[in-house]
Scaffold this motif. Structure first.
Motif, mmCIF file in Angstrom:
data_model
loop_
_atom_site.group_PDB
_atom_site.id
_atom_site.type_symbol
_atom_site.label_atom_id
_atom_site.label_comp_id
_atom_site.label_asym_id
_atom_site.label_seq_id
_atom_site.Cartn_x
_atom_site.Cartn_y
_atom_site.Cartn_z
ATOM 1 N N ASP A 62 0.998 -1.356 0.234
ATOM 2 C CA ASP A 62 -0.147 0.323 -0.002
ATOM 3 C C ASP A 62 0.498 1.407 -0.232
ATOM 4 O O ASP A 62 0.546 2.128 -0.242
ATOM 5 C CB ASP A 62 -1.006 -0.201 1.079
ATOM 6 N N GLN A 65 2.269 1.745 -3.296
ATOM 7 C CA GLN A 65 1.836 2.263 -4.539
ATOM 8 C C GLN A 65 1.192 3.604 -4.005
ATOM 9 O O GLN A 65 0.698 4.386 -5.469
ATOM 10 C CB GLN A 65 0.199 1.204 -4.758
ATOM 11 N N HIS A 66 0.982 3.611 -3.114
ATOM 12 C CA HIS A 66 1.023 5.545 -2.664
ATOM 13 C C HIS A 66 1.776 6.443 -2.933
ATOM 14 O O HIS A 66 2.106 7.724 -1.942
ATOM 15 C CB HIS A 66 0.186 5.824 -1.065
ATOM 16 N N ASP A 94 9.496 -0.131 -5.800
ATOM 17 C CA ASP A 94 8.053 -0.354 -7.132
ATOM 18 C C ASP A 94 8.168 -1.944 -7.163
ATOM 19 O O ASP A 94 8.699 -3.028 -7.278
ATOM 20 C CB ASP A 94 9.459 -0.742 -8.409
#
Length: 149
Positions: A62, A65-66, A94
């Protein structure tokens, strides 16, 4: 940079890479929602100019991804000699999605220490890397007798 008697030695990039190649466990830290700092152990592999580790869905993914930066730390110590080193790197990671890369990393990374359902590979480039080495100090070895029951 040379080592001075009794002083902590700052390590250059090449020394940091050489030391990272000698261990397989490190710690990943990130700032979670609400500002809580999370730190977890991961087994990792050095892959060129990156470290790569497997993880399950959840907090780390999470954060990645943010766009939340990760900090990674690996070390080794010998308490009896009071000697050790630590390497820290940080930056944006990544998620590896290319199937050929995932297959290559599965071969490169060896067996994970913990079986994960739906594991995901994460790549953290070695852009910001630093290290320190503690020189050998006259230490003491303490033996604590243990009574058998």
């Amino acid at each position: 940079m040379g080592q001075q008697e009794g002083r902590v030695e700052a390590l250059g990039r090449e020394a940091c890479l050489a030391l990272l190649s000698t261990v397989v466990i490190g710690r990943v830290a990130w700032s979670a929602a609400g500002g809580d700092l999370k730190v977890v152990l991961v087994n990792f592999v050095l892959d060129g100019d990156s470290i790569v580790f497997r993880t399950a869905r959840g907090g780390k993914l999470d954060a990645i991804q943010h766009g939340v930066p990760l900090t990674f730390e690996a070390d080794d110590v010998e308490p009896a000699l009071r000697v050790g080193w630590s390497v820290v790197l940080s930056g944006r990671a990544d998620i590896v999605t290319d199937r050929d890369q995932v297959r290559r990393l599965e071969q490169l990374g060896g067996a994970p220490w913990v079986e994960l359902s739906e594991p995901v590979f994460v790549r953290l480039p070695l852009r910001e890397i630093s290290g320190r080495r503690l020189p050998v100090h006259a230490g003491g070895v303490f033996v604590q007798p243990v009574e058998e029951t």
